[in-house]
Design a protein around this motif. Sequence first.
Motif, PDB file in Angstrom:
ATOM      1  N   UNK A 344       2.903 -27.526  23.112  1.00 21.63           N
ATOM      2  CA  UNK A 344       3.631 -27.968  21.920  1.00 21.63           C
ATOM      3  C   UNK A 344       4.358 -26.778  21.309  1.00 21.63           C
ATOM      4  N   UNK A 345       5.669 -26.923  21.153  1.00 23.30           N
ATOM      5  CA  UNK A 345       6.468 -25.861  20.559  1.00 23.30           C
ATOM      6  C   UNK A 345       6.796 -24.721  21.498  1.00 23.30           C
ATOM      7  N   UNK A 346       6.460 -24.851  22.789  1.00 20.13           N
ATOM      8  CA  UNK A 346       6.728 -23.784  23.745  1.00 20.13           C
ATOM      9  C   UNK A 346       8.022 -23.991  24.493  1.00 20.13           C
ATOM     10  N   UNK A 347       8.412 -22.982  25.274  1.00 17.78           N
ATOM     11  CA  UNK A 347       9.601 -23.071  26.128  1.00 17.78           C
ATOM     12  C   UNK A 347       9.188 -23.645  27.470  1.00 17.78           C
ATOM     13  N   UNK A 348       9.666 -24.825  27.853  1.00 17.82           N
ATOM     14  CA  UNK A 348       9.248 -25.437  29.112  1.00 17.82           C
ATOM     15  C   UNK A 348       9.473 -24.515  30.316  1.00 17.82           C
ATOM     16  N   UNK A 349       8.433 -24.371  31.132  1.00 15.23           N
ATOM     17  CA  UNK A 349       8.536 -23.579  32.358  1.00 15.23           C
ATOM     18  C   UNK A 349       8.139 -22.128  32.217  1.00 15.23           C
ATOM     19  N   UNK A 350       7.913 -21.647  30.995  1.00 18.86           N
ATOM     20  CA  UNK A 350       7.537 -20.249  30.803  1.00 18.86           C
ATOM     21  C   UNK A 350       6.031 -20.066  30.980  1.00 18.86           C
ATOM     22  N   UNK A 351       5.651 -18.937  31.582  1.00 13.25           N
ATOM     23  CA  UNK A 351       4.242 -18.555  31.686  1.00 13.25           C
ATOM     24  C   UNK A 351       4.133 -17.057  31.491  1.00 13.25           C
ATOM     25  N   UNK A 352       3.158 -16.629  30.716  1.00 21.99           N
ATOM     26  CA  UNK A 352       2.956 -15.200  30.503  1.00 21.99           C
ATOM     27  C   UNK A 352       2.266 -14.585  31.713  1.00 21.99           C
ATOM     28  N   UNK A 353       2.310 -13.265  31.774  1.00 19.23           N
ATOM     29  CA  UNK A 353       1.624 -12.556  32.858  1.00 19.23           C
ATOM     30  C   UNK A 353       0.142 -12.906  32.868  1.00 19.23           C
ATOM     31  N   UNK A 354      -0.463 -12.959  31.684  1.00 19.54           N
ATOM     32  CA  UNK A 354      -1.887 -13.265  31.590  1.00 19.54           C
ATOM     33  C   UNK A 354      -2.177 -14.689  32.079  1.00 19.54           C
ATOM     34  N   UNK A 355      -1.305 -15.628  31.736  1.00 20.42           N
ATOM     35  CA  UNK A 355      -1.502 -17.007  32.199  1.00 20.42           C
ATOM     36  C   UNK A 355      -1.349 -17.107  33.710  1.00 20.42           C
ATOM     37  N   UNK A 356      -0.371 -16.403  34.265  1.00 25.76           N
ATOM     38  CA  UNK A 356      -0.221 -16.397  35.725  1.00 25.76           C
ATOM     39  C   UNK A 356      -1.483 -15.869  36.399  1.00 25.76           C
ATOM     40  N   UNK A 357      -2.074 -14.843  35.826  1.00 22.06           N
ATOM     41  CA  UNK A 357      -3.287 -14.269  36.421  1.00 22.06           C
ATOM     42  C   UNK A 357      -4.457 -15.246  36.337  1.00 22.06           C
ATOM     43  N   UNK A 358      -4.551 -15.980  35.242  1.00 23.09           N
ATOM     44  CA  UNK A 358      -5.599 -16.998  35.126  1.00 23.09           C
ATOM     45  C   UNK A 358      -5.435 -18.056  36.203  1.00 23.09           C
ATOM     46  N   UNK A 359      -4.209 -18.565  36.381  1.00 19.40           N
ATOM     47  CA  UNK A 359      -3.961 -19.595  37.387  1.00 19.40           C
ATOM     48  C   UNK A 359      -4.213 -19.041  38.792  1.00 19.40           C
ATOM     49  N   UNK A 360      -3.836 -17.780  39.033  1.00 23.64           N
ATOM     50  CA  UNK A 360      -4.100 -17.158  40.333  1.00 23.64           C
ATOM     51  C   UNK A 360      -5.605 -17.086  40.604  1.00 23.64           C
ATOM     52  N   UNK A 361      -6.380 -16.709  39.589  1.00 21.22           N
ATOM     53  CA  UNK A 361      -7.836 -16.643  39.750  1.00 21.22           C
ATOM     54  C   UNK A 361      -8.415 -18.022  40.045  1.00 21.22           C
ATOM     55  N   UNK A 362      -7.930 -19.044  39.331  1.00 19.14           N
ATOM     56  CA  UNK A 362      -8.422 -20.402  39.558  1.00 19.14           C
ATOM     57  C   UNK A 362      -8.066 -20.891  40.959  1.00 19.14           C
ATOM     58  N   UNK A 363      -6.854 -20.572  41.409  1.00 15.12           N
ATOM     59  CA  UNK A 363      -6.451 -20.969  42.757  1.00 15.12           C
ATOM     60  C   UNK A 363      -7.342 -20.310  43.800  1.00 15.12           C
ATOM     61  N   UNK A 364      -7.633 -19.055  43.595  1.00 10.18           N
ATOM     62  CA  UNK A 364      -8.466 -18.329  44.558  1.00 10.18           C
ATOM     63  C   UNK A 364      -9.890 -18.887  44.612  1.00 10.18           C
ATOM     64  N   UNK A 365     -10.431 -19.232  43.447  1.00 13.16           N
ATOM     65  CA  UNK A 365     -11.824 -19.670  43.385  1.00 13.16           C
ATOM     66  C   UNK A 365     -11.999 -21.166  43.648  1.00 13.16           C
ATOM     67  N   UNK A 366     -11.027 -21.978  43.241  1.00 14.69           N
ATOM     68  CA  UNK A 366     -11.245 -23.424  43.250  1.00 14.69           C
ATOM     69  C   UNK A 366     -10.182 -24.216  44.017  1.00 14.69           C
ATOM     70  N   UNK A 367      -9.153 -23.562  44.572  1.00 13.58           N
ATOM     71  CA  UNK A 367      -8.096 -24.313  45.256  1.00 13.58           C
ATOM     72  C   UNK A 367      -7.713 -23.669  46.583  1.00 13.58           C
TER      73      UNK A 367
END
Length: 551
Positions: A344-367
């Motif tokens: 809500x209130x964000x720029x569609x499609x943007x991700x911070x470096x920290x968010x990218x790292x979180x998603x990368x960790x989740x992909x490695x562990x759970x996907x």
Amino acid sequence: MYRYDEFDAAFVAGRTEQFADQVKRRLSGEMTEEQFRPLRLMNGLYLQLHAYMLRIAVPYGTLSSRQLRKLAHIARTYDRGYGHFTTRQNIQFNWPRLSDVPAILKELASVEMHSIQTSGNCIRNVTTDQFAGAAADEIIDPRPVAEIIRQWSSLHPEFSYLPRKFKIAITGATHDRAAIRLHDIGLQAATNAAGEIGWEVWVGGGLGRTPMVAKLINSFVPNEHLLAYLESILRVYNRYGRRDNKFKARIKILVHEEGLESIKGQVEAEFAQIRGGVLTLPQEEVERITTYFAPPDFRNQSVTKLDIAYESILDPAYGRWLDNNLNAHKQPGYASVTVSLKPVGGAPGDATAEQMEVVADLAERYSYDELRVTHEQNLVLPHVALADLRTVYDALVAAGLAEGNVGTIADMICCPGLDYCALANARSIPLAQEISKAFSAPDRQKEIGELKIKISGCINACGHHHAGHIGILGVEKKGGELYQITLGGDATEQAAVGKIIGPGFEAEAVPAAIEKLVDTYIARRTEGESFIDAYRRLGDAPFKEALYGAA
């Protein structure tokens, strides 16, 4: 997923070294910006309003955890701490310094990535279904074919200087999640009478100044002849495509002006000459590349069903996320998870470096160390065990990535607009932010159901506004910004171009206009009827009246 061979590695390393020398000569003044322009565009480097922008290729939207971590590192080290995921399943960095671009490209090469052919009049990044290889409704995983097309099209000597840019999309499912009918060439998996799998070929689609839905040029092309057929189409386009007027240079204009049957006859004539030659795909080579996309070694799961209604009672936010952000998986006990980049209130499609790292960790562990970029500007964890969903969700909550709004009115596509782009006439991001705030209430989103809003800051349509159920186009009028509204667009197998329904609105009036359209839909829909289906049944009239009054 695909791994570079020796040729790929040497090819990318050589290009990176060449461009480093070109940047050095530009910075020293040996080369003017005019001389540098075609060289930088070959390497995905644009000059926008305030800075250079670097567009990085993510072939068919597939990334590993290692690659996403590298993108996070680049965002933090060379940019302003974030990246923007695009409608071509790529990522853009909006603030790199020219002097840093060679270092960025070298970092990308270290994880088998590059920015080649993300701009210019060439065959661009091939896109596909974000759930490829995982979707329960899939006929065939299209990624091996997408990879073959990538190898064939990379620096193709005949197609490096086409009349205009050229885009190919491919889907292996019956339901089109790759918008193939809105591309120069679209490919959809098909079976013939013998049960063999091949490809429907659609040609002449596209958005921009002259939006058109592609036409079916061949209902079945076998895998082994697909490259020869694509090459035949490209030869005809390269020979006859308009080069005197860039606004009429796309293949959609050629197909429209010459007629499908005329173009098909010329393509078939080319195909007859080259079919059976060097472009024939050997089955062993198809099988070799297919092994790179073999399914993970899935573990048997004790949890094979979800009670979303029960989970919604216990935790409504988690229930919404389960209801909206999961896609059915072909493997029992698993689901594909869409990670919304539309807060809500964000720029569609943007991700911070920290968010990218979180998603990368989740992909490695759970996907199984795999993730995807969608053409709707979200990310996907394609292979998550149902038993792990709560753990994944909790991690996304902590990272600000747990919006359960995929497919809802809040899941908008939006181009960078006038905040960044030198071609734009109007701002897109602030408008998307205001609309997301206006429709932030989860109960309101659920009441509305599936509704796709797409926003472009200019007629080039990078926000795919023509394909939105509700499309919004920013235009310039007397030095100000105005927004036209279109209705009825669709990017699925029922592809359609939206229709402008009346005069434009000032930015501050757009959210209220969307409210009127939504209220009209809710008041007139039948039980279970979606917005797009209601529009097709009702036509323009009630929506026009809601916005502009009775005629």
